[in-house]
Scaffold this active site. Sequence first.
Site, PDB file in Angstrom:
ATOM      1  N   GLU A 233       0.947  -1.223   0.124  1.00  0.00           N
ATOM      2  CA  GLU A 233      -0.038   0.000   0.078  1.00  0.00           C
ATOM      3  C   GLU A 233       0.929   1.294   0.033  1.00  0.00           C
ATOM      4  O   GLU A 233       1.712   1.435   0.981  1.00  0.00           O
ATOM      5  CB  GLU A 233      -0.925  -0.067   1.298  1.00  0.00           C
ATOM      6  CG  GLU A 233      -1.939   1.182   1.312  1.00  0.00           C
ATOM      7  CD  GLU A 233      -3.106   1.071   2.158  1.00  0.00           C
ATOM      8  OE1 GLU A 233      -3.443  -0.310   2.544  1.00  0.00           O
ATOM      9  OE2 GLU A 233      -3.717   1.984   2.385  1.00  0.00           O
ATOM     10  N   ARG A 234       0.837   2.087  -0.946  1.00  0.00           N
ATOM     11  CA  ARG A 234       1.565   3.273  -1.086  1.00  0.00           C
ATOM     12  C   ARG A 234       3.093   3.101  -1.228  1.00  0.00           C
ATOM     13  O   ARG A 234       3.997   3.648  -0.739  1.00  0.00           O
ATOM     14  CB  ARG A 234       1.346   4.249  -0.072  1.00  0.00           C
ATOM     15  CG  ARG A 234      -0.103   4.619   0.360  1.00  0.00           C
ATOM     16  CD  ARG A 234      -0.963   5.055  -0.748  1.00  0.00           C
ATOM     17  NE  ARG A 234      -2.344   5.203  -0.125  1.00  0.00           N
ATOM     18  CZ  ARG A 234      -3.175   5.446  -1.031  1.00  0.00           C
ATOM     19  NH1 ARG A 234      -2.930   5.836  -2.416  1.00  0.00           N
ATOM     20  NH2 ARG A 234      -4.613   5.536  -0.594  1.00  0.00           N
TER      21      ARG A 234
ATOM     22  N   ASN B  56      -2.800  -1.526   7.919  1.00  0.00           N
ATOM     23  CA  ASN B  56      -4.379  -2.004   7.492  1.00  0.00           C
ATOM     24  C   ASN B  56      -3.921  -3.613   7.467  1.00  0.00           C
ATOM     25  O   ASN B  56      -3.816  -4.206   6.595  1.00  0.00           O
ATOM     26  CB  ASN B  56      -4.896  -1.285   6.077  1.00  0.00           C
ATOM     27  CG  ASN B  56      -4.964  -0.172   6.126  1.00  0.00           C
ATOM     28  OD1 ASN B  56      -5.563   0.428   7.136  1.00  0.00           O
ATOM     29  ND2 ASN B  56      -4.865   0.718   5.203  1.00  0.00           N
TER      30      ASN B  56
ATOM     31  N   LYS C  70      -3.455   0.227  14.309  1.00  0.00           N
ATOM     32  CA  LYS C  70      -4.135   1.309  13.718  1.00  0.00           C
ATOM     33  C   LYS C  70      -5.525   0.581  14.140  1.00  0.00           C
ATOM     34  O   LYS C  70      -6.171  -0.294  13.602  1.00  0.00           O
ATOM     35  CB  LYS C  70      -4.056   1.318  12.145  1.00  0.00           C
ATOM     36  CG  LYS C  70      -4.718   2.197  11.434  1.00  0.00           C
ATOM     37  CD  LYS C  70      -4.608   2.295   9.977  1.00  0.00           C
ATOM     38  CE  LYS C  70      -5.419   3.149   9.233  1.00  0.00           C
ATOM     39  NZ  LYS C  70      -5.247   3.093   7.705  1.00  0.00           N
TER      40      LYS C  70
ATOM     41  N   GLU D  98     -10.069   4.818   9.403  1.00  0.00           N
ATOM     42  CA  GLU D  98     -10.434   4.428   8.218  1.00  0.00           C
ATOM     43  C   GLU D  98     -10.876   3.244   7.707  1.00  0.00           C
ATOM     44  O   GLU D  98     -10.196   2.066   7.080  1.00  0.00           O
ATOM     45  CB  GLU D  98      -8.941   4.545   7.194  1.00  0.00           C
ATOM     46  CG  GLU D  98      -8.547   5.967   7.083  1.00  0.00           C
ATOM     47  CD  GLU D  98      -7.241   6.254   6.357  1.00  0.00           C
ATOM     48  OE1 GLU D  98      -6.544   5.226   6.137  1.00  0.00           O
ATOM     49  OE2 GLU D  98      -7.113   7.230   5.824  1.00  0.00           O
TER      50      GLU D  98
ATOM     51  N   ARG E 141      -1.485   4.032  16.935  1.00  0.00           N
ATOM     52  CA  ARG E 141      -1.272   5.151  15.955  1.00  0.00           C
ATOM     53  C   ARG E 141      -2.315   6.256  16.304  1.00  0.00           C
ATOM     54  O   ARG E 141      -3.569   6.105  16.607  1.00  0.00           O
ATOM     55  CB  ARG E 141      -1.427   4.705  14.493  1.00  0.00           C
ATOM     56  CG  ARG E 141      -0.444   3.912  14.076  1.00  0.00           C
ATOM     57  CD  ARG E 141      -0.673   3.339  12.639  1.00  0.00           C
ATOM     58  NE  ARG E 141      -0.015   4.231  11.731  1.00  0.00           N
ATOM     59  CZ  ARG E 141      -0.627   4.649  10.511  1.00  0.00           C
ATOM     60  NH1 ARG E 141      -1.727   4.327  10.370  1.00  0.00           N
ATOM     61  NH2 ARG E 141       0.043   5.592   9.841  1.00  0.00           N
TER      62      ARG E 141
ATOM     63  N   ARG F  48     -11.019  17.833  10.326  1.00  0.00           N
ATOM     64  CA  ARG F  48      -9.926  16.686  10.224  1.00  0.00           C
ATOM     65  C   ARG F  48      -8.700  16.993  10.987  1.00  0.00           C
ATOM     66  O   ARG F  48      -8.299  15.946  11.773  1.00  0.00           O
ATOM     67  CB  ARG F  48      -9.791  15.918   9.044  1.00  0.00           C
ATOM     68  CG  ARG F  48      -8.911  14.928   9.055  1.00  0.00           C
ATOM     69  CD  ARG F  48      -8.743  14.227   7.721  1.00  0.00           C
ATOM     70  NE  ARG F  48      -7.573  13.389   7.567  1.00  0.00           N
ATOM     71  CZ  ARG F  48      -7.392  12.663   6.558  1.00  0.00           C
ATOM     72  NH1 ARG F  48      -8.134  12.665   5.590  1.00  0.00           N
ATOM     73  NH2 ARG F  48      -6.218  11.870   6.637  1.00  0.00           N
TER      74      ARG F  48
ATOM     75  N   ASP G 120      -2.360  14.478   6.859  1.00  0.00           N
ATOM     76  CA  ASP G 120      -1.837  13.124   6.414  1.00  0.00           C
ATOM     77  C   ASP G 120      -0.734  13.429   5.474  1.00  0.00           C
ATOM     78  O   ASP G 120      -1.100  13.376   4.011  1.00  0.00           O
ATOM     79  CB  ASP G 120      -3.284  12.652   5.714  1.00  0.00           C
ATOM     80  CG  ASP G 120      -2.697  11.098   5.231  1.00  0.00           C
ATOM     81  OD1 ASP G 120      -1.727  10.607   5.690  1.00  0.00           O
ATOM     82  OD2 ASP G 120      -3.553  10.550   4.671  1.00  0.00           O
TER      83      ASP G 120
ATOM     84  N   GLU H 277       4.172   9.343  -0.818  1.00  0.00           N
ATOM     85  CA  GLU H 277       2.820   9.049  -1.273  1.00  0.00           C
ATOM     86  C   GLU H 277       2.086  10.409  -1.888  1.00  0.00           C
ATOM     87  O   GLU H 277       1.802  10.338  -3.199  1.00  0.00           O
ATOM     88  CB  GLU H 277       1.940   8.608   0.221  1.00  0.00           C
ATOM     89  CG  GLU H 277       0.311   8.526  -0.290  1.00  0.00           C
ATOM     90  CD  GLU H 277      -0.482   8.153   0.915  1.00  0.00           C
ATOM     91  OE1 GLU H 277       0.203   7.731   1.882  1.00  0.00           O
ATOM     92  OE2 GLU H 277      -1.731   8.268   0.690  1.00  0.00           O
TER      93      GLU H 277
ATOM     94  N   GLU I 237       6.352  21.711  -3.685  1.00  0.00           N
ATOM     95  CA  GLU I 237       5.141  22.545  -3.197  1.00  0.00           C
ATOM     96  C   GLU I 237       4.628  23.465  -4.067  1.00  0.00           C
ATOM     97  O   GLU I 237       3.549  23.968  -4.306  1.00  0.00           O
ATOM     98  CB  GLU I 237       5.800  23.000  -1.955  1.00  0.00           C
ATOM     99  CG  GLU I 237       4.805  23.954  -1.082  1.00  0.00           C
ATOM    100  CD  GLU I 237       5.221  24.570   0.131  1.00  0.00           C
ATOM    101  OE1 GLU I 237       6.563  24.901   0.092  1.00  0.00           O
ATOM    102  OE2 GLU I 237       4.633  24.705   0.903  1.00  0.00           O
TER     103      GLU I 237
ATOM    104  N   TRP J 122     -13.832  13.370   3.642  1.00  0.00           N
ATOM    105  CA  TRP J 122     -12.494  12.990   3.806  1.00  0.00           C
ATOM    106  C   TRP J 122     -11.849  14.198   4.570  1.00  0.00           C
ATOM    107  O   TRP J 122     -10.650  13.895   5.324  1.00  0.00           O
ATOM    108  CB  TRP J 122     -11.676  12.626   2.580  1.00  0.00           C
ATOM    109  CG  TRP J 122     -12.138  11.411   2.212  1.00  0.00           C
ATOM    110  CD1 TRP J 122     -13.003  11.210   1.291  1.00  0.00           C
ATOM    111  CD2 TRP J 122     -11.599   9.994   2.760  1.00  0.00           C
ATOM    112  NE1 TRP J 122     -13.119   9.601   1.062  1.00  0.00           N
ATOM    113  CE2 TRP J 122     -12.288   9.090   1.860  1.00  0.00           C
ATOM    114  CE3 TRP J 122     -10.506   9.709   3.531  1.00  0.00           C
ATOM    115  CZ2 TRP J 122     -11.840   7.633   1.991  1.00  0.00           C
ATOM    116  CZ3 TRP J 122     -10.204   8.284   3.729  1.00  0.00           C
ATOM    117  CH2 TRP J 122     -11.203   7.249   2.944  1.00  0.00           C
TER     118      TRP J 122
END
Length: 745
Positions: free
Chosen positions: A182-183, A225, A302, A306, A339, A356, A385, A413, A522, A553
């Site tokens: 993942e990522r 995850n 975690k 999510e 986490r 968030r 994030d 990511e 950036e 989100w």
Amino acid sequence: MTVRVLLLSAFLVLPPALTAETGYNAWLRYAPLDEAVARRYSEVLPAAIVTLSGAAPIQSAQQELIAGIRGMLGRNLQAVSGTPAGSAIVLATLTELRQAGTPFVLIGTLPADGYWLKTINASGRRYIVITAANDRGVLYGAFAMLRKIALGESIADLDEKQSPSVPARWVNEWNNLDGTIERGYGGRSIFWDDGRSRENLDRVRDYARMLASLGINSCAINNVNADPRLLGSDFIPHVARIADAFRPWGVRVALAIDFGSPRTLGGLDTFHPIDPAVIAWWKFKVDEIYRAVPDFGGFVLKADSEGRVGPSTYGRTHADAANVVARALKPHGGVIFYRGFVYDHHMDWTNLKNDRARAAYDNFHELDGTFDENVIIQIKNGPIDFQVREPASPLLGALDKTKEAIELQITQEYLGQARHLVYLVPMWKETLDFDMRVRGGRTPVKKSVSGFVGVSNVGLSDNWFGNHMSQANLYGFGRLAWNPDLSARQITEEWTRLTFGNDSKLVETITRIQLSSWRTYENYTGPLGLQTLTDIVGNHYGVAVEASERNGWGQWHRADERSVGMDRTVATGTGFIGQYSSAVARFYESMETCPDDLILFMHHVPYTHVLHSGKTVIQFIYDSHYEGAETVARYLREWKSIKGRVDDRRYREVLAQLEYQVGQAMVWRDAVSNWFLHASGIPDSRGRVGRYPGRIEAESMNLSGYVTTPVTPWEAASSGKASRNGALTITFPHGKLTAPPPLAA
Ligand code: GCW
């Protein structure tokens, strides 16, 4: 025959930097040093290398020094065990030295994993002693010694003690058991394939070596995850195999766990954290793991994030969840990283008070003091994030009675993945050095944390990351975890010289590119605290300004036709700013003092708002995008200027990556600036945005066979349209182009 001999000697005199390199050895290449330099080292290095025990990390240290010195100086050290008869390099713990007696007894102490490099001259002999409180520290000392030689530092009269800034220096690998990551952008998993540990674990051993060279002492080998199957009794032998591959390099294996495991795996009807059967299950499971892996490091969890289950299922707290696992680990010396990345991804976007960014602090702050002492709260550097720019998470420094670790993302990511050159050490330094001004004094983030966790996600690609330059992010992470006071420049120069060689033009060029690359990225992907303006619900890669909005989100920038930015003030906004100490809160709350870099993260302002720089917000957005894209084009020119100073393969691979990035930066530039032109209706004062003289739009060409279709998001293509499906001939005002049909057509 003659020809062969000639060829062979020609090969031997080739400058080392020009031989083809895959990048596999990263900063541990041990390339031959300049002859004069090599001679200087050879004069002070004894011919023998001695170990006083058979401990695996010390044996690794010995082999590494032999290989490194052979590579750099062309000298073969003689490996010896037991007390040396003559001058020698001595690898031993402090206890072993004491047992060996005079002249090796060193008076002093060292914390775990710290090392001491010490020259001892006695009875006409010369000893270079590499010692530590534990085996792992000796190994770190050996790597430090090799680094000194590679960097041309003196080893003539050593007396240097170093110890790590924090005890826990971990990496997390978000690897799935089927071998995907993942990522992850550097190929498939080095650990897993097809639901089991890989047959061949050579890569795992070599990765552990890289980690050890940086002082990283633990690695969690599966995705946060987490797949509960990993704790199954049939799976533990796979974990043990990986632990065996890590052990000679002092790296402990760790696992990410799923909080629902007592139910899904253990067959209980609950995973309630204070249910006696659940408590017993965790204890049984942890004991089972330690029987197979006695030096097991611990867990990462975690929960309630999510879609992962957590204590909220039973109305219990994060402390209840962390502690039930911590208590099972405690008798074995294990720790749990819990986490802090807990937030609601179904937030009502129409409520302007929702935020968030508040989540980590809101979820954990009040629990301070209720976590066991082997729980470490793992907090992402920023409150959202891993975005291109965020302020330090207010939770860092807000826990007085709880251990905390900073989580940094090495895998890029939201930062261009393996396709854009983006070096993250300057970004991490800003957070680590940021003064939270808590507890009535100077409290930079780096002083509040007792752990560093890097999400690394290396893969099977030859160079581990899919981009040679991205290796610098792992290197920089490890160096900062060891010593966060090192400067970004020092780390970058070190990495460049170890990875590419000591040529001064090369070092200067690569260092300059790396150090400015975060700002450059950036500039074209999300300036002023807008965060990365990417497809936040998809792959997090390409440009999609609107993707952040109108969903739950919470990565909102709230751009409309007049204004932009999240109002996080206490006075009129979400109150996020009030989570900082009063001194920091004052600084962000006022537009007078809030830095331009974060203005749109903290405030909602009109496009015409004038920044400290004197530019309006809208003009800054336009200008920064042009500047970013131009700078990438300059990187390409600079890279070309060191052709011949870098080996051919890595030169070509970085060249291709930069050529691609130049194009992508233009796509970002045009998409973002057009989007804001569209939204604000305010033209670019320099007349660039929306006007592209000389550019021929594909859909305005005379195409045969192509179909013009709208593109989503519209800003990702000029005029919001693209032409697809395999035509062969394009006629445009200045000529004709014949292209082969696309493979998929
Ligand atoms: O940034 C997000 C990623 C998820 C990741 C999550 C996390 C592992 O997009 O892929 O899940 O963070 O950190 O848990």
